[in-house]
Design a protein around this motif. Structure first.
Motif, PDB file in Angstrom:
ATOM      1  N   ARG A   1       0.879  -1.176   0.000  1.00 14.41           N
ATOM      2  CA  ARG A   1       0.000   0.000   0.000  1.00 14.41           C
ATOM      3  C   ARG A   1       0.912   1.221   0.000  1.00 14.41           C
ATOM      4  O   ARG A   1       1.556   1.536   0.989  1.00 14.41           O
ATOM      5  CB  ARG A   1      -0.926   0.006   1.211  1.00 14.41           C
ATOM      6  CG  ARG A   1      -1.882   1.209   1.209  1.00 14.41           C
ATOM      7  CD  ARG A   1      -2.966   1.090   2.251  1.00 14.41           C
ATOM      8  NE  ARG A   1      -3.892   0.001   1.946  1.00 14.41           N
ATOM      9  CZ  ARG A   1      -4.939  -0.317   2.682  1.00 14.41           C
ATOM     10  NH1 ARG A   1      -5.193   0.380   3.776  1.00 14.41           N
ATOM     11  NH2 ARG A   1      -5.720  -1.322   2.350  1.00 14.41           N
ATOM     12  N   MET A   2       0.949   1.890  -1.146  1.00 14.64           N
ATOM     13  CA  MET A   2       1.934   2.935  -1.380  1.00 14.64           C
ATOM     14  C   MET A   2       1.342   4.311  -1.106  1.00 14.64           C
ATOM     15  O   MET A   2       0.134   4.505  -1.188  1.00 14.64           O
ATOM     16  CB  MET A   2       2.428   2.854  -2.822  1.00 14.64           C
ATOM     17  CG  MET A   2       3.249   1.602  -3.074  1.00 14.64           C
ATOM     18  SD  MET A   2       3.339   1.179  -4.819  1.00 14.64           S
ATOM     19  CE  MET A   2       1.751   0.403  -5.045  1.00 14.64           C
TER      20      MET A   2
ATOM     21  N   CYS B   1       2.314   3.806   3.999  1.00 12.20           N
ATOM     22  CA  CYS B   1       3.387   2.973   3.443  1.00 12.20           C
ATOM     23  C   CYS B   1       3.375   1.647   4.194  1.00 12.20           C
ATOM     24  O   CYS B   1       4.051   1.495   5.215  1.00 12.20           O
ATOM     25  CB  CYS B   1       4.745   3.668   3.560  1.00 12.20           C
ATOM     26  SG  CYS B   1       6.106   2.713   2.850  1.00 12.20           S
ATOM     27  N   ARG B   2       2.586   0.710   3.691  1.00 14.30           N
ATOM     28  CA  ARG B   2       2.460  -0.580   4.356  1.00 14.30           C
ATOM     29  C   ARG B   2       3.318  -1.595   3.606  1.00 14.30           C
ATOM     30  O   ARG B   2       3.263  -1.675   2.377  1.00 14.30           O
ATOM     31  CB  ARG B   2       1.008  -1.020   4.398  1.00 14.30           C
ATOM     32  CG  ARG B   2       0.136  -0.042   5.200  1.00 14.30           C
ATOM     33  CD  ARG B   2      -1.221  -0.592   5.535  1.00 14.30           C
ATOM     34  NE  ARG B   2      -1.991   0.358   6.321  1.00 14.30           N
ATOM     35  CZ  ARG B   2      -3.193   0.123   6.813  1.00 14.30           C
ATOM     36  NH1 ARG B   2      -3.762  -1.061   6.600  1.00 14.30           N
ATOM     37  NH2 ARG B   2      -3.826   1.044   7.513  1.00 14.30           N
TER      38      ARG B   2
ATOM     39  N   LYS C   1       6.203   9.696  12.637  1.00 17.99           N
ATOM     40  CA  LYS C   1       6.496   8.529  11.802  1.00 17.99           C
ATOM     41  C   LYS C   1       6.115   7.259  12.532  1.00 17.99           C
ATOM     42  O   LYS C   1       6.571   7.009  13.653  1.00 17.99           O
ATOM     43  CB  LYS C   1       7.985   8.474  11.424  1.00 17.99           C
ATOM     44  CG  LYS C   1       8.324   7.346  10.457  1.00 17.99           C
ATOM     45  CD  LYS C   1       9.787   7.352  10.074  1.00 17.99           C
ATOM     46  CE  LYS C   1      10.634   6.594  11.086  1.00 17.99           C
ATOM     47  NZ  LYS C   1      10.401   5.138  11.061  1.00 17.99           N
ATOM     48  N   GLU C   2       5.253   6.472  11.892  1.00 18.85           N
ATOM     49  CA  GLU C   2       4.870   5.170  12.409  1.00 18.85           C
ATOM     50  C   GLU C   2       5.360   4.103  11.442  1.00 18.85           C
ATOM     51  O   GLU C   2       5.892   4.401  10.367  1.00 18.85           O
ATOM     52  CB  GLU C   2       3.355   5.100  12.599  1.00 18.85           C
ATOM     53  CG  GLU C   2       2.853   6.108  13.634  1.00 18.85           C
ATOM     54  CD  GLU C   2       1.346   6.097  13.769  1.00 18.85           C
ATOM     55  OE1 GLU C   2       0.860   6.253  14.884  1.00 18.85           O
ATOM     56  OE2 GLU C   2       0.665   5.924  12.733  1.00 18.85           O
ATOM     57  N   ASP C   3       5.138   2.838  11.829  1.00 22.18           N
ATOM     58  CA  ASP C   3       5.643   1.756  10.995  1.00 22.18           C
ATOM     59  C   ASP C   3       5.015   1.748   9.609  1.00 22.18           C
ATOM     60  O   ASP C   3       5.644   1.332   8.637  1.00 22.18           O
ATOM     61  CB  ASP C   3       5.401   0.401  11.678  1.00 22.18           C
ATOM     62  CG  ASP C   3       6.264   0.235  12.908  1.00 22.18           C
ATOM     63  OD1 ASP C   3       7.273   0.971  13.009  1.00 22.18           O
ATOM     64  OD2 ASP C   3       5.936  -0.609  13.760  1.00 22.18           O
ATOM     65  N   ASP C   4       3.759   2.196   9.501  1.00 26.71           N
ATOM     66  CA  ASP C   4       3.059   2.097   8.226  1.00 26.71           C
ATOM     67  C   ASP C   4       2.567   3.438   7.697  1.00 26.71           C
ATOM     68  O   ASP C   4       1.744   3.475   6.784  1.00 26.71           O
ATOM     69  CB  ASP C   4       1.871   1.138   8.339  1.00 26.71           C
ATOM     70  CG  ASP C   4       0.902   1.561   9.451  1.00 26.71           C
ATOM     71  OD1 ASP C   4       1.183   2.564  10.130  1.00 26.71           O
ATOM     72  OD2 ASP C   4      -0.129   0.873   9.619  1.00 26.71           O
ATOM     73  N   SER C   5       3.046   4.554   8.233  1.00 28.50           N
ATOM     74  CA  SER C   5       2.569   5.841   7.737  1.00 28.50           C
ATOM     75  C   SER C   5       3.476   6.954   8.227  1.00 28.50           C
ATOM     76  O   SER C   5       4.269   6.792   9.150  1.00 28.50           O
ATOM     77  CB  SER C   5       1.129   6.109   8.183  1.00 28.50           C
ATOM     78  OG  SER C   5       1.067   6.255   9.600  1.00 28.50           O
ATOM     79  N   LEU C   6       3.308   8.130   7.560  1.00 25.85           N
ATOM     80  CA  LEU C   6       3.962   9.370   7.968  1.00 25.85           C
ATOM     81  C   LEU C   6       2.867  10.432   8.045  1.00 25.85           C
ATOM     82  O   LEU C   6       2.141  10.655   7.069  1.00 25.85           O
ATOM     83  CB  LEU C   6       5.034   9.775   6.953  1.00 25.85           C
ATOM     84  CG  LEU C   6       5.672  11.148   7.186  1.00 25.85           C
ATOM     85  CD1 LEU C   6       6.538  11.129   8.441  1.00 25.85           C
ATOM     86  CD2 LEU C   6       6.504  11.568   5.977  1.00 25.85           C
TER      87      LEU C   6
ATOM     88  N   VAL D   1      11.065   4.337   1.996  1.00 27.21           N
ATOM     89  CA  VAL D   1      12.130   3.357   1.757  1.00 27.21           C
ATOM     90  C   VAL D   1      11.980   2.244   2.780  1.00 27.21           C
ATOM     91  O   VAL D   1      12.193   2.457   3.979  1.00 27.21           O
ATOM     92  CB  VAL D   1      13.531   4.001   1.868  1.00 27.21           C
ATOM     93  CG1 VAL D   1      14.598   2.981   1.546  1.00 27.21           C
ATOM     94  CG2 VAL D   1      13.637   5.206   0.953  1.00 27.21           C
ATOM     95  N   ALA D   2      11.584   1.072   2.310  1.00 23.64           N
ATOM     96  CA  ALA D   2      11.470  -0.105   3.178  1.00 23.64           C
ATOM     97  C   ALA D   2      12.640  -1.027   2.858  1.00 23.64           C
ATOM     98  O   ALA D   2      12.756  -1.512   1.736  1.00 23.64           O
ATOM     99  CB  ALA D   2      10.140  -0.816   2.934  1.00 23.64           C
ATOM    100  N   SER D   3      13.496  -1.259   3.831  1.00 27.72           N
ATOM    101  CA  SER D   3      14.722  -2.003   3.568  1.00 27.72           C
ATOM    102  C   SER D   3      14.978  -3.035   4.654  1.00 27.72           C
ATOM    103  O   SER D   3      14.599  -2.850   5.814  1.00 27.72           O
ATOM    104  CB  SER D   3      15.918  -1.053   3.456  1.00 27.72           C
ATOM    105  OG  SER D   3      16.059  -0.301   4.644  1.00 27.72           O
TER     106      SER D   3
END
Length: 1293
Positions: free
Chosen positions: A641-642, A658-659, A687-692, A708-710
């Motif tokens: 989920r972008m 940003c999931r 900033k959370e794990d799945d969103s800003l 950026v998920a790395s």
């Protein structure tokens, strides 16, 4: 929303988790001395810039002017020398195998060292095998100075020479081809354990005395290796000769050349022009500096006399700049008024009364010249012309086009640079100088010569005793280089004769090598332009296989990526290496697997089923070695989920999602970029794990945001754009606020400017749907070869709607156009009208011409047919010609309309010359290239003779045979093949399989090894030769017997426990005794957890297959290891353990209770309950205090005025005093001791004696507070922060 293609960054190599590889040294190269921090500033000393105290001491104007001068001259700033020295002096970081690859953004281009690393990696896959340093080996040069070694006269001289070998080599030097006695010169020393020379001038001496040609020799008892011949030169920066220059008088409009003539330096200085006041000379197509350093005026104008002109030379090593005395110009003119408004006048020259002239060349002179350049260097061609108006320069190559990928125009098109010149760049080039009065051209004939370059550089040769090998030294150049062989530094002709060595031009052939053949050979190839020197040793070793990498490595890699499993090994003879998965199955090679020569296994696309343990096994006649690599396959990181593009008003809240889905065994890190730079998360952002989330959006928040998920192995990116609107309802960017879509199709296609080979296509663009059109793709369809199929013709920018299309002859074209924007592609436009071009003879011939036999008496000639755009005319056909190679036969020919032709009644396997030429009704194509093909093969007519068998051990034999004559092969010799089968066992009544097996020996070779035989057996063997047709006749049958070996493991080893006192063991005889059994060996040991008892060994007769063990205690278990024995030794062992007794769980539980974790202790549980209760009470108190509004009394006696003597109240309030170190009322002390001002419903005016407070100049308040009478007694300052448990504790206190 835009997704960036940046996944799988680590997929190529995976991650090595354990163990870490050893650190690697810095890249080899010439060492650099420590940096000397030098700044160049305007300290003037007889026309020379000298190193001074610092750049900062120079005036700002001087610094700016000096920078601008070198920028105008196409150079970096004067301080570039400093940066180079500092960069070169950075310490090298030892390399290491990283835990996962470096993750890079998709927007970033890899630096040049990445490409170099990849190239070195690919070369290493096929490189020669290195000898481990613990084995004896001749010397190898590992580091040396460059051939042309220029040194700074102010520093000590360092000439490098490093080498490895076992034993460690000793070193000596020659200077000018004579022995250089280091001991006799006190200034010269050699580094310890190295051949590097150090020449020290701290005690005096002239560096020029040591100039010359040096060569290093590294020697041990196995041979001598040589360095290159190193030419040592001392850098020179001579002073400019003093001269008085008269003013240069020139008529306005005339050409002028100001000569620089710098003093000759080593290396040559960098030239640039400035005024004597350090103003840079502005250059353009009228005034520019030539490659020789002179300043050229195509025509002089009156404004040119407003400054003087000084040539400057910058010397690299000494970092000095020398300035020539300045030229002064005096321009004679018919119009003495220098009106600046005429400078941009369209007819500037006639406005100033300057006569217009046709161009003429200032450099080079005349109409023709020639130039020679070496292969691999840069070719620089220069044409500078005079004329009024200033001429334009254009470049052409006679008979062809300029190489677009290598050609670059410089100096306002006056210079043409072609990089990395090759032979095809030779020819005639001409420059055309033109203005409105006419044109003139100059032809430059370019000849490309070449210093020697390697075709086959000799490589180290590692042989086993009795093996054959060869050293090949092939180089090319222009003129053709000569090849000279040396051995251990001496010419091969003067070396002692060696019957096992034969020299054949550029190849040395070794046959039946022995230990005494070890040496280092040098190949020196040279011509008039240079030389190449290569060392290659011949080492004769007898070494069983060994593994060179750490054992049991873990490789982690992302699904569907590519990876490589390394298995470095060594042995002599060179072992064969095979890979197996999970200890079973056949050798891994082919399909999804590829094994390189160095043993690395590449898996082209990783799948889930590829996970497992991979075993590499290296085998030669002396034994085998193996290693294991565990491969783990991880799921890729994906943003499912972008973040979406958003338009927000200023002051609102925006959330970007940003999931991510990732492999749970990998650590995930989510970070954000803004405009491709790391985002600082301030107090307005969360900033959370799945969103800003962005609170109170401001205009500065507008831009692109990238999630950026790395993980350690890969990353995924997704980008969105945030547009911030002003307060008014109308968006500042209407396009950004409107939804975007694909463009509408172009329409109204029209063909104009019809020509034989071109046509102009014009179209009307469709609506871009709020996203600008970036490209147009033009497609075509023809109705002869592939009707109805559309092909891409060309691509054009989105800013054009008309284009010239280049066409092929005799094609009935129809066009359509597709528009593209960032959202996607439009539907194709409606087709244009058709346009047929006129025909012409073909300009090319069919490709991929081959000749191969399908039967023993024919040859099938095939080719790839030409398509519609290369047919050029109707009735396309092919003229096929053939004749036997190396004969004077006439060509046979036939005309064919298809793509194959079969030549019949040919001799067996004979080479033919083949040509295939295209032809249509307009004529024939160009003369075709000649291709070599072969007629069909027949079965070989002869068998190998004199087959000799030598038994190596119980499972391997060595074969030797006489090779067949080439004319009996009747085809291409593929391999020699041995068929062998097990006839019987030497053990009576043992059934054996007589299935035929085979061993292949590729190429034309006279020996080989057959392995994997059964010991103690009778075998028969036959040899054949194999070509592309099949097997030849079989040789005579040979018989041999393998000796006794060790047995396989006993079968069906069973352990039973009928009671707590005894354990019964039973087993069956080995499936393969491999000899006469003499008994069994049983080893067993008692264990309880990690405790082990004493090992007991029992030996049994060969007939015994049962044994009973008496248990020492009812708790311990037993581990049994059983193996069978022959006279050779014990064979493979089998291991089993006794079953756990029924009551074993009780003592284990007791042991666990005794060692219970602290979390199960009663006192710990009680303590944690008490802490939880206390926290609960504090939270209740906080809730009550917050519900009451957080009010605190200011003073209990509000009528009493504040005084400096008033003590603190018990409720924590303070009286105000004039002391600066006392906090204000209502302030709160933070945990770190600072004072934090609280917000309040009261204003300072309420406490003052008037409507406005008074403040000092520094902002401090004047006077004391007075308590407002009408305030409620319980009213106080209200905290702006949420009440915390810590604050609640303070209030309770």
């Amino acid at each position: 929303m835009r997704r960036l293609a940046a996944r799988g960054a680590a997929g190529d190599v995976g991650e090595v988790a354990a163990p870490a590889a050893d650190s690697t040294d810095c890249a080899q190269g010439r060492s650099r001395r420590p940096p000397r921090l030098i700044d160049l500033c305007a300290v003037w000393d007889p026309g020379v810039f000298l190193p001074a105290a610092g750049w900062k001491r120079a005036s700002g104007t001087a610094r700016r002017r000096l920078n601008e001068a070198e920028t105008v001259s196409g150079l970096s700033s004067v301080r570039e020398a400093q940066v180079e020295r500092l960069e070169a002096a950075r310490p090298c970081r030892p390399g290491s195998r990283e835990r996962g690859p470096v993750l890079r953004m998709a927007r970033q281009q890899p630096p040049p060292w990445v490409h170099t690393a990849i190239l070195l990696c690919l070369l290493s896959l096929t490189g020669a095998i290195e000898i481990p340093m613990d084995l004896s080996q001749p010397p190898t040069i590992t580091k040396q100075s460059v051939k042309d070694h220029i040194v700074d006269p102010r520093d000590n001289i360092l000439i490098e020479c490093e080498a490895k070998g076992n034993p460690a080599p000793s070193f000596h030097w020659t200077r000018n081809s004579r022995f250089f006695n280091i001991a006799k010169d006190p200034r010269v020393s050699m580094r310890r354990r190295s051949g590097t020379l150090v020449i020290d001038f701290r005690s005096g001496g002239r560096p020029e005395e040591y100039e010359g040609e040096y060569q290093c020799f590294a020697r041990n008892k196995f041979g001598t290796a040589l360095s290159n011949r190193i030419r040592l030169q001392v850098s020179k920066s001579p002073l400019w000769p003093k001269e008085n220059l008269d003013p240069v008088v020139v008529q306005e409009g005339a050409p002028l050349t100001l000569q620089c003539n710098p003093p000759p330096g080593l290396p040559s200085p960098v030239i640039f022009w400035m005024s004597s006041s350090m103003e840079p000379i502005t250059q353009d197509k009228r005034v520019s500096q030539g490659h020789n350093g002179d300043l050229y005026f195509s025509n002089v104008m009156l404004q040119d006399m407003q400054t003087d002109y000084s040539c400057n030379a910058r010397f690299h090593f000494t970092h000095t700049i020398q300035q020539k005395n300045a030229f002064t110009l005096k321009v004679l003119t018919n119009n003495p008024y220098n009106d600046s408004s005429l400078r941009n006048h369209p007819d500037m020259y006639s406005a100033r009364g300057v006569a217009e002239r046709t161009p003429s060349f200032m450099y080079p002179q005349g109409t023709a010249s020639s130039q020679m350049v070496l292969r691999g260097m840069d070719l620089l061609l220069e044409c500078i012309a005079s004329g009024v108006p200033t001429p334009d320069i254009a470049w052409y190559k006679k008979g062809g086009d300029l190489p677009s990928d290598k050609a670059k125009f410089e100096n306002f098109n006056k210079a043409l640079r072609i990089t990395n010149v090759s032979e095809e760049d030779s020819g005639e080039y001409f420059c055309l100088a033109s203005n409105k009065m006419g044109s003139i051209r100059h032809t430059i004939s370019v000849r490309v010569k070449a210093a020697p370059y390697w075709l086959d550089e000799p490589k180290n040769l590692i042989l086993a005793p009795g093996e054959d090998g060869r050293l090949v030294c092939r180089a090319n150049g222009n003129p053709k280089p000569t090849v000279q062989w040396m051995v251990n530094g001496e010419p091969l002709q003067s070396a002692p004769p060696n019957p096992n060595r034969e020299v054949a031009g550029d190849t040395i052939i070794f046959r039946d090598t022995q230990i005494s053949s070890r040496a280092v050979y040098q190949c020196n190839t040279s011509n008039e332009h240079g030389y190449l020197l290569a060392n290659a040793f011949v080492s004769v070793l007898d070494v069983p296989p060994r593994m060179l990498s750490p054992r049991n490595q873990l490789i982690r890699v992302i699904l569907y990526n590519r990876t490589r499993l390394d298995c470095p090994f060594f042995g002599s003879p060179i072992p064969t290496l095979r890979w197996f998965k999970n200890g079973q199955g056949s050798n891994l090679d082919g399909g999804n697997y590829h094994v390189y020569e160095n043993g690395s296994l590449e898996i082209k696309m990783i799948r889930k089923e590829d996970q497992g343990i991979y075993t590499c096994v290296a085998t030669n006649i002396l034994g085998k070695a193996e290693n294991q690599v565990r491969l783990e396959v991880k799921d890729p990181t994906r943003i499912y989920r972008m973040p979406e593009d958003q338009v927000a008003k200023r002051g609102t809240t925006v959330q970007l999602e940003c999931r991510v889905k990732h492999d749970p065994s990998l650590k995930l890190t989510v970070s954000w970029l803004k405009d491709d730079e790391p985002l600082y998360i301030g107090n307005r952002m969360k900033k959370e794990d799945d969103s800003l989330t962005i609170f109170g959006v401001a205009e500065r928040d507008q831009g692109s945001y990238t999630c950026v998920a790395s993980t350690e192995l890969d990353q995924d990116l997704a980008k969105a754009y945030l547009t911030v609107l002003a307060d008014q309802a109308t968006p500042t960017n209407r396009l950004a606020a409107l939804p975007k879509g694909r463009p509408d199709r172009p329409r109204d296609l029209e063909l104009t400017d019809l020509a034989e080979r071109s046509v102009r296509l014009t179209w009307i663009p469709g609506d871009d749907n709020n996203s600008p059109i970036t490209d147009y793709v033009v497609q075509f369809e023809e109705d002869q070869f592939q009707p109805g199929v559309w092909h891409d013709h060309s691509k054009f920018p989105g800013s054009v709607n008309s284009a010239i299309l280049q066409l092929s002859p005799y094609v009935n074209y129809q066009f359509r156009v597709i528009a593209i924007n960032e959202v996607g592609s439009s539907h194709p436009s409606l087709p244009s009208e058709r346009y047929r071009t006129s025909g012409a003879p073909p300009e090319s011939n069919p490709a991929d011409v081959r000749g191969e036999g399908t039967r023993k008496n024919n040859m099938e000639i095939t080719w790839t047919p030409m398509n519609a755009t290369s047919a050029f005319g109707p009735n396309l056909r092919y003229i096929v010609k053939w004749r036997r190679r190396e004969t004077r036969e006439t060509w046979n020919n036939v005309t064919v309309w298809g793509s194959r032709y079969v030549v019949g009644q040919t001799p067996v396997y004979v080479p033919y010359e083949i040509r295939v030429q295209a032809e249509n009704d307009f004529g024939k194509g160009p003369e075709p290239d000649t291709v070599i093909g072969y007629s069909g093969e027949d079965y070989p007519r002869a068998a190998p003779t004199d087959v000799k068998i030598r038994v190596l051990n119980s499972t391997a034999i060595s074969l030797q045979w006489n090779r067949v004559y080439p004319d009996t092969v009747q085809g291409q010799l593929r391999e020699y093949r041995a068929y062998y089968w097990r006839e019987s066992s030497l053990l009576k009544n043992l059934w054996v399989s007589q299935k035929r097996q085979q061993a292949s020996f590729p190429g034309d070779r006279p020996r080989g090894v057959v392995s994997r035989l059964f010991p103690y057996s009778n075998y028969k063997l036959e040899m054949v030769v194999v070509n592309g047709r099949g097997d030849g006749p079989r040789s005579e049958t040979k018989e041999f017997t393998t000796p006794e070996g060790v047995p396989s493991a006993p079968r069906r080893f069973r352990v039973r426990q009928p009671n707590l006192e005894t354990i019964n063991l039973e087993w069956d005889h080995p499936e393969h005794p491999n000899g006469i059994l003499i008994g069994y060996t049983l080893k067993y040991v008692a264990f309880n957890g990690t405790k082990l008892g004493k090992q007991i060994v029992e030996n049994f007769s060969p007939n015994q297959t049962k044994f009973t063990v008496q248990r020492a205690d009812p708790v311990s278990r037993y581990r049994f290891t059983l193996s069978a024995r022959t006279q050779v030794g014990s064979g493979e062992a089998v291991t089993e353990e006794s079953p756990a007794p029924p009551n074993e769980a009780t003592p284990t539980a007791a042991y666990t209770n005794n060692q219970a974790d602290i979390a199960t202790q009663g006192w710990f549980i009680g303590l944690m309950c008490a802490i939880a209760l206390l926290v609960l009470i504090l939270l209740i108190v906080c809730f009550i205090k917050r519900s009451r509004g957080g009010k605190y009394p200011v003073r209990e006696k509000k009528d009493v005025p504040l005084g400096p003597e008033d003590p603190k109240e018990e409720d924590g309030s303070f009286d105000y005093s004039d002391e600066d170190n006392k906090p204000l009322q209502g302030s709160q002390t933070s945990l770190d001791g600072t004072i934090k001002q609280q917000e309040s419903d009261d204003s300072l005016v309420d406490y003052g004696e008037g409507g406005e407070g008074q403040f000092n100049e520094d902002g401090s308040f004047i006077g004391q507070y007075t308590v407002k009478k009408d305030k409620e007694e319980t009213e106080g300052n209200e905290s702006s922060e949420a009440t915390s448990p810590v604050n609640a504790i303070y209030s309770l206190a």
